[in-house]
Design a protein around this motif. Structure first.
Motif, PDB file in Angstrom:
ATOM      1  N   ASP A 181       8.424   7.668  -1.010  1.00  0.00           N
ATOM      2  CA  ASP A 181       7.290   7.190  -1.818  1.00  0.00           C
ATOM      3  C   ASP A 181       7.362   7.735  -3.242  1.00  0.00           C
ATOM      4  O   ASP A 181       7.101   7.012  -4.212  1.00  0.00           O
ATOM      5  CB  ASP A 181       5.960   7.591  -1.183  1.00  0.00           C
ATOM      6  CG  ASP A 181       5.672   6.848   0.104  1.00  0.00           C
ATOM      7  OD1 ASP A 181       6.330   5.822   0.373  1.00  0.00           O
ATOM      8  OD2 ASP A 181       4.791   7.318   0.860  1.00  0.00           O
ATOM      9  N   THR A 189      10.257   5.901  -5.140  1.00  0.00           N
ATOM     10  CA  THR A 189       9.980   4.496  -5.472  1.00  0.00           C
ATOM     11  C   THR A 189       8.859   4.364  -6.504  1.00  0.00           C
ATOM     12  O   THR A 189       8.916   3.470  -7.345  1.00  0.00           O
ATOM     13  CB  THR A 189       9.646   3.669  -4.219  1.00  0.00           C
ATOM     14  OG1 THR A 189       8.563   4.258  -3.524  1.00  0.00           O
ATOM     15  CG2 THR A 189      10.856   3.535  -3.321  1.00  0.00           C
ATOM     16  N   THR A 190       7.882   5.240  -6.449  1.00  0.00           N
ATOM     17  CA  THR A 190       6.832   5.211  -7.477  1.00  0.00           C
ATOM     18  C   THR A 190       7.431   5.517  -8.843  1.00  0.00           C
ATOM     19  O   THR A 190       7.134   4.841  -9.836  1.00  0.00           O
ATOM     20  CB  THR A 190       5.716   6.220  -7.149  1.00  0.00           C
ATOM     21  OG1 THR A 190       5.153   5.887  -5.886  1.00  0.00           O
ATOM     22  CG2 THR A 190       4.632   6.219  -8.216  1.00  0.00           C
ATOM     23  N   ASN A 233      16.384   0.412  -5.439  1.00  0.00           N
ATOM     24  CA  ASN A 233      15.405   0.725  -4.400  1.00  0.00           C
ATOM     25  C   ASN A 233      16.104   0.947  -3.057  1.00  0.00           C
ATOM     26  O   ASN A 233      15.755   1.873  -2.314  1.00  0.00           O
ATOM     27  CB  ASN A 233      14.386  -0.407  -4.304  1.00  0.00           C
ATOM     28  CG  ASN A 233      13.097   0.034  -3.703  1.00  0.00           C
ATOM     29  OD1 ASN A 233      13.054   0.899  -2.842  1.00  0.00           O
ATOM     30  ND2 ASN A 233      12.014  -0.594  -4.139  1.00  0.00           N
ATOM     31  N   TYR A 278       6.853  -4.843  -7.724  1.00  0.00           N
ATOM     32  CA  TYR A 278       5.957  -4.040  -6.890  1.00  0.00           C
ATOM     33  C   TYR A 278       5.953  -4.569  -5.459  1.00  0.00           C
ATOM     34  O   TYR A 278       5.987  -3.802  -4.500  1.00  0.00           O
ATOM     35  CB  TYR A 278       4.541  -4.055  -7.484  1.00  0.00           C
ATOM     36  CG  TYR A 278       3.587  -3.161  -6.748  1.00  0.00           C
ATOM     37  CD1 TYR A 278       3.579  -1.792  -6.987  1.00  0.00           C
ATOM     38  CD2 TYR A 278       2.689  -3.672  -5.811  1.00  0.00           C
ATOM     39  CE1 TYR A 278       2.698  -0.954  -6.304  1.00  0.00           C
ATOM     40  CE2 TYR A 278       1.818  -2.845  -5.135  1.00  0.00           C
ATOM     41  CZ  TYR A 278       1.825  -1.493  -5.387  1.00  0.00           C
ATOM     42  OH  TYR A 278       0.963  -0.682  -4.705  1.00  0.00           O
ATOM     43  N   THR A 303       9.128  -3.559  -3.711  1.00  0.00           N
ATOM     44  CA  THR A 303       9.092  -2.129  -3.397  1.00  0.00           C
ATOM     45  C   THR A 303       8.255  -1.879  -2.161  1.00  0.00           C
ATOM     46  O   THR A 303       8.644  -1.122  -1.275  1.00  0.00           O
ATOM     47  CB  THR A 303       8.528  -1.340  -4.597  1.00  0.00           C
ATOM     48  OG1 THR A 303       9.373  -1.561  -5.724  1.00  0.00           O
ATOM     49  CG2 THR A 303       8.465   0.141  -4.301  1.00  0.00           C
ATOM     50  N   LYS A 304       7.105  -2.522  -2.057  1.00  0.00           N
ATOM     51  CA  LYS A 304       6.241  -2.330  -0.888  1.00  0.00           C
ATOM     52  C   LYS A 304       6.859  -2.929   0.369  1.00  0.00           C
ATOM     53  O   LYS A 304       6.677  -2.408   1.466  1.00  0.00           O
ATOM     54  CB  LYS A 304       4.849  -2.918  -1.139  1.00  0.00           C
ATOM     55  CG  LYS A 304       4.059  -2.112  -2.134  1.00  0.00           C
ATOM     56  CD  LYS A 304       3.971  -0.673  -1.676  1.00  0.00           C
ATOM     57  CE  LYS A 304       3.466   0.266  -2.702  1.00  0.00           C
ATOM     58  NZ  LYS A 304       3.571   1.665  -2.312  1.00  0.00           N
ATOM     59  N   THR A 305       7.614  -4.016   0.231  1.00  0.00           N
ATOM     60  CA  THR A 305       8.306  -4.595   1.381  1.00  0.00           C
ATOM     61  C   THR A 305       9.366  -3.628   1.904  1.00  0.00           C
ATOM     62  O   THR A 305       9.452  -3.378   3.106  1.00  0.00           O
ATOM     63  CB  THR A 305       8.961  -5.938   0.992  1.00  0.00           C
ATOM     64  OG1 THR A 305       7.936  -6.830   0.558  1.00  0.00           O
ATOM     65  CG2 THR A 305       9.713  -6.535   2.166  1.00  0.00           C
ATOM     66  N   ASP A 336       9.337  -0.534   1.437  1.00  0.00           N
ATOM     67  CA  ASP A 336       8.607   0.643   1.884  1.00  0.00           C
ATOM     68  C   ASP A 336       8.275   0.554   3.374  1.00  0.00           C
ATOM     69  O   ASP A 336       8.057   1.562   4.031  1.00  0.00           O
ATOM     70  CB  ASP A 336       7.322   0.793   1.063  1.00  0.00           C
ATOM     71  CG  ASP A 336       6.605   2.095   1.320  1.00  0.00           C
ATOM     72  OD1 ASP A 336       7.281   3.110   1.545  1.00  0.00           O
ATOM     73  OD2 ASP A 336       5.363   2.099   1.292  1.00  0.00           O
TER      74      ASP A 336
END
Length: 156
Positions: free
Chosen positions: A24, A27-28, A49, A119, A122-124, A126
């Protein structure tokens, strides 16, 4: 804490939390850098990523091999894992605070849609890398369980 099962369970959870917090955090930071540099190439960002995700999974594997393969997990190792998890959580909180302030003062202009796509990717991802981490843990547990059944020895 004298029960070895509790030590292994607690250590496993802390190792996984450290892995998740590290991913986290990375990636942030990556998303922040992509906004700052206005990186518009989706392929480059997704590739970076993925590399960060694989690096985090490697960290998970190395940390779990270092801690969970010990005959007896010492209190000192558990406290070290707690400290690492707390440190990474605080770092992530501080990074999110500064990143939020940065976003509030940033004019996105035409970059707004690109940022939303980045974004989303990135969340995918994640969601994918923690699943890889859990698959690794399940594989290790199955491997250790099968070894115990074959030779009747303790988990090594």
């Amino acid at each position: 804490m004298n029960n070895p099962t509790i030590r292994i369970a607690l250590s496993s959870v802390l190792v996984f939390l450290s892995f998740k917090k590290l991913y986290d955090l990375l990636t942030t930071f990556l998303i922040w850098v992509s906004v700052e540099l206005r990186i518009e190439n989706k392929l480059i960002l997704i590739s970076i990523n993925i590399v960060l995700g694989l690096l985090s999974v490697w960290f998970l594997i190395m940390l779990s091999r270092k801690i969970l393969t010990m005959e007896k997990i010492e209190n000192r190792k558990i406290y070290l894992l707690i400290g690492l998890t707390v440190f990474l959580t605080v770092c992530l909180g501080v990074l999110n605070k500064f990143y939020g302030e940065y976003l509030a003062n940033t004019d996105f202009g035409n970059f707004k849609m690109t940022y939303l796509i980045q974004y989303g990717w990135t969340k995918t991802l994640d969601m994918i890398f923690p699943i890889l981490g859990l698959i690794y843990f399940m594989w290790k547990m199955k491997k250790n369980t099968m070894a115990n059944r074959i030779d009747g020895s303790a988990v090594k």
